[in-house]
Scaffold this motif. Structure first.
Motif, PDB file in Angstrom:
ATOM      1  N   ALA A   1     -13.675  -0.952  -7.218  1.00  0.00           N
ATOM      2  CA  ALA A   1     -13.384   0.093  -7.324  1.00  0.00           C
ATOM      3  C   ALA A   1     -13.312   0.497  -8.471  1.00  0.00           C
ATOM      4  CB  ALA A   1     -12.551   0.748  -6.233  1.00  0.00           C
ATOM      5  N   GLN A   2     -11.551   0.275  -9.246  1.00  0.00           N
ATOM      6  CA  GLN A   2     -10.974   0.499 -10.413  1.00  0.00           C
ATOM      7  C   GLN A   2     -11.286  -0.241 -12.157  1.00  0.00           C
ATOM      8  OE1 GLN A   2      -6.098  -0.169  -8.963  1.00  0.00           O
ATOM      9  NE2 GLN A   2      -7.346  -1.587 -10.195  1.00  0.00           N
TER      10      GLN A   2
ATOM     11  N   ASP B   1      -3.106  -4.331  -9.206  1.00  0.00           N
ATOM     12  CA  ASP B   1      -4.120  -4.904 -10.003  1.00  0.00           C
ATOM     13  C   ASP B   1      -3.930  -6.102 -10.246  1.00  0.00           C
ATOM     14  OD1 ASP B   1      -4.703  -2.359 -11.309  1.00  0.00           O
ATOM     15  OD2 ASP B   1      -2.196  -1.916 -10.921  1.00  0.00           O
TER      16      ASP B   1
ATOM     17  N   GLU C   1       1.285  -1.671  -0.003  1.00  0.00           N
ATOM     18  CA  GLU C   1      -0.155  -0.060   0.107  1.00  0.00           C
ATOM     19  C   GLU C   1       1.151   0.856  -0.249  1.00  0.00           C
ATOM     20  OE1 GLU C   1      -3.029   0.770  -0.607  1.00  0.00           O
ATOM     21  OE2 GLU C   1      -3.932  -1.492  -0.124  1.00  0.00           O
TER      22      GLU C   1
ATOM     23  N   GLY D   1      -9.854  -2.839  -4.156  1.00  0.00           N
ATOM     24  CA  GLY D   1      -9.170  -1.758  -4.604  1.00  0.00           C
ATOM     25  C   GLY D   1     -10.224  -1.929  -6.084  1.00  0.00           C
TER      26      GLY D   1
ATOM     27  N   PHE E   1      -7.097  -6.951  -0.890  1.00  0.00           N
ATOM     28  CA  PHE E   1      -6.717  -6.138  -2.409  1.00  0.00           C
ATOM     29  C   PHE E   1      -7.716  -5.964  -3.093  1.00  0.00           C
ATOM     30  CE2 PHE E   1      -2.242  -7.135  -1.088  1.00  0.00           C
ATOM     31  CZ  PHE E   1      -1.625  -5.708  -1.040  1.00  0.00           C
TER      32      PHE E   1
ATOM     33  N   GLY F   1       0.169   2.359  -2.965  1.00  0.00           N
ATOM     34  CA  GLY F   1      -1.337   2.781  -3.288  1.00  0.00           C
ATOM     35  C   GLY F   1      -2.964   1.631  -3.659  1.00  0.00           C
ATOM     36  N   GLY F   2      -2.283  -0.084  -3.932  1.00  0.00           N
ATOM     37  CA  GLY F   2      -2.537  -1.265  -3.862  1.00  0.00           C
ATOM     38  C   GLY F   2      -2.605  -1.469  -5.344  1.00  0.00           C
TER      39      GLY F   2
END
Lengths: 268, 268
Positions: free
Chosen positions: A134-135, A86, A79, A131, A128, A83-84
């Protein structure tokens, strides 16, 4: 083929050696920003330094994933740097004692292996996933084992059962998150020539003091691997990169065997 | 990722429409010399010309693969053009009437579907294998269907059964020829948008008069495609090309689902 991985943030657990190290290098070579994970800082830094020297971007995420605290430490490092995520590749795992059999396995060994293999994956997924939702993009990969799908008489019963749970977890989770642009897949390696494998086989009584090439030839024959040889970590890494890529948007819930044809039953 | 396919000689049967076109085009983009095949000469030549127009290497050869003579003739033309094959993709197949059911299909329909799907694949495999064995390298990729592993009550039972046979044959061939540096794998697509598919799907009673875009969410939901959308031919292209690559040398005998998560059962 452009895998579309440039700039993607990836964590590969257990990536200081073997299949994990090959995978994290492959993802970095495709342009992903990678977190190298292990329990040993020196070994993790060696891999990360290699990746940086080749022009890639790598950070360290250290911790023992079989515990909640260790997972939290890994999560905090990822993080802070990224910050997250993929891409989450849940490769860490194994067994503290792969020579256990039904004669000497205890229920505590099942629990320990569940923490080490499934617990580690579960905790990271839970953290995770929001996140990724959200994306609207994410890739989650588990590692099972041919021990799960074709357990032999004298192989670690608790490890085999726990690895089977990762296949089910994969299909189950894939259905829940598919509409969020997240794919969840699993890879089942057969016999792969890794440091862990070498440590195990060179301690088996018939193989002590034998050169590894001879052991590998003997075992490839005994295990009836159609390819005629064991796999290398580099045989696994491209397939994982492919499943993580934009080329595999419509592949989810699968368990891909990478075993040189060793699994003798049909694949459905 | 460099898939190392430059100069490889590839035949994609049934590549004048749908998934076959996407596979042929992607292989050519990766540097393979591709033979486009179909029954309709004009369409096959148009696909090859299109690939060549983008600066890649393709030729068209036509023929009916549901007969021995048709397969023999195609093989002769392949040998004349390229002297053999490195990659054989047995994509040709289907059913002359996908709406057949247990009530309306009869044994001659099964024979016809076996000839079209398994007959074509087995004959071309028989032709391609000796050269691949001699050169110690080859890739054969068959095409099954989600209908093989989860047959719908109202879909052609003969087609479903022959596609299941292809999964079995894949593992059988892999175990036999793996030692020669040849891999034999299979791809099992879910519902993929194509002209043939649209003709079938948009004729289903609840969808008559609807556009594909209107029908797609309904169909994805009805068939349990987790991704919430049907496949496009390009969703398959990456999987074919990856399995054809030297990077996939340790993947053998598998059936890779590319179905947006439609198969709901675990994958072993």
């Amino acid at each position: 083929m452009d895998l579309g991985l440039a700039g993607k943030r990836a964590l590969v657990t257990g990536s200081t050696a073997g299949i994990g190290a090959a995978t994290v290098r492959e993802l970095a070579a495709e342009g992903a920003r990678v977190a190298v994970h292990g329990r040993n800082a020196e070994r993790a830094e060696a891999i990360a330094a290699d990746i940086r020297a080749a022009g890639g971007e790598a950070i360290l995420a250290l911790g023992d994933l079989s515990t909640r605290d260790g997972c939290n430490a890994v999560i905090a490092a990822v993080e802070a740097a990224f910050g997250g995520l993929d891409i989450l590749v849940n490769n860490a795992g194994g067994s503290e004692n792969p020579s256990r059999t039904w004669a000497d396995v205890e229920w505590e060994d099942f629990l320990e292996n569940f923490e080490l293999n499934t617990g580690s994956a579960f905790r990271l997924i839970k953290h995770f996933l929001p996140g990724m939702k959200a994306q609207k993009w994410g890739r989650i990969i588990q590692f099972s084992s041919t021990g799960a799908t074709m357990p032999a008489a004298h192989t670690e019963p608790s490890y085999n059962a726990v690895k089977a749970s990762l296949i089910t977890l994969t299909t189950s989770l894939s259905k829940t998150v598919a509409r969020h642009g997240i794919t969840v897949n699993c890879v089942t390696p057969g016999a792969v020539d890794t440091p862990v494998y070498r440590k195990f086989v060179t301690n088996l009584p018939p193989f002590q003091d034998k050169p590894i090439e001879e052991i590998n030839r003997t075992l490839a024959k005994r295990w009836a691997i159609p390819a005629g040889h064991l796999g290398e970590p580099e045989d696994l890494a491209p397939a994982v990169a492919f499943l993580c890529s934009g080329q595999a948007d419509w592949i989810t819930g699968v368990n891909l065997r990478i075993d040189g044809g060793m699994s003798y039953f049909i694949n459905t | 990722m460099d898939l190392q396919l430059t100069g490889k000689r590839a035949l994609v049967t049934g590549s004048n429409s749908g998934i076959g076109v996407a596979a042929a085009r992607r292989l050519a983009e990766e540097g393979a010399r591709v033979i486009v095949h179909g029954r309709n000469q004009q369409r096959a030549e148009a696909v090859a010309a299109d690939i060549c127009a983008s600066g890649h290497d393709a030729i068209a050869i036509t023929g009916d693969l549901s007969t021995q003579q048709g397969c023999d003739a195609l093989w002769q033309a392949v040998e004349a053009a390229m002297g053999g094959l490195d990659i054989l993709i047995n994509n040709a197949g289907g059913s002359d009437d996908a709406t057949r059911t247990w009530e309306t299909s009869h044994w001659p329909d099964w024979i016809e579907e076996f000839e079209m799907n398994a007959g074509s694949a087995m004959r071309m495999t028989e032709h391609a294998l000796p050269g691949m064995i001699a050169q110690k390298w080859g890739r054969i990729i068959n095409v099954s269907s989600a209908q093989a592993t989860m047959p719908f009550p109202h879909s052609s039972p003969g087609y479903n059964a022959v596609k299941a046979g292809i999964i079995n044959t894949t593992t059988s061939l892999a175990r036999t020829y793996g030692k020669h540096g040849i891999t034999i794998n299979c791809i099992s697509p879910g519902p993929v948008d194509s002209a043939v598919f649209r003709e079938f799907a948009l004729d289903l009673p609840p969808l008559r008069g609807k556009t594909f875009e209107e029908a797609e969410p309904f169909l994805a939901n009805k068939w349990g495609v987790s991704a919430g959308r049907l496949g496009q031919p390009d969703d398959l292209a990456g999987a074919f090309t990856f399995l054809a690559s030297p990077k996939a040398r340790f993947i053998n005998g598998v059936t890779l689902r590319v179905d947006g998560g439609m198969c709901g059962f675990i994958n072993v």
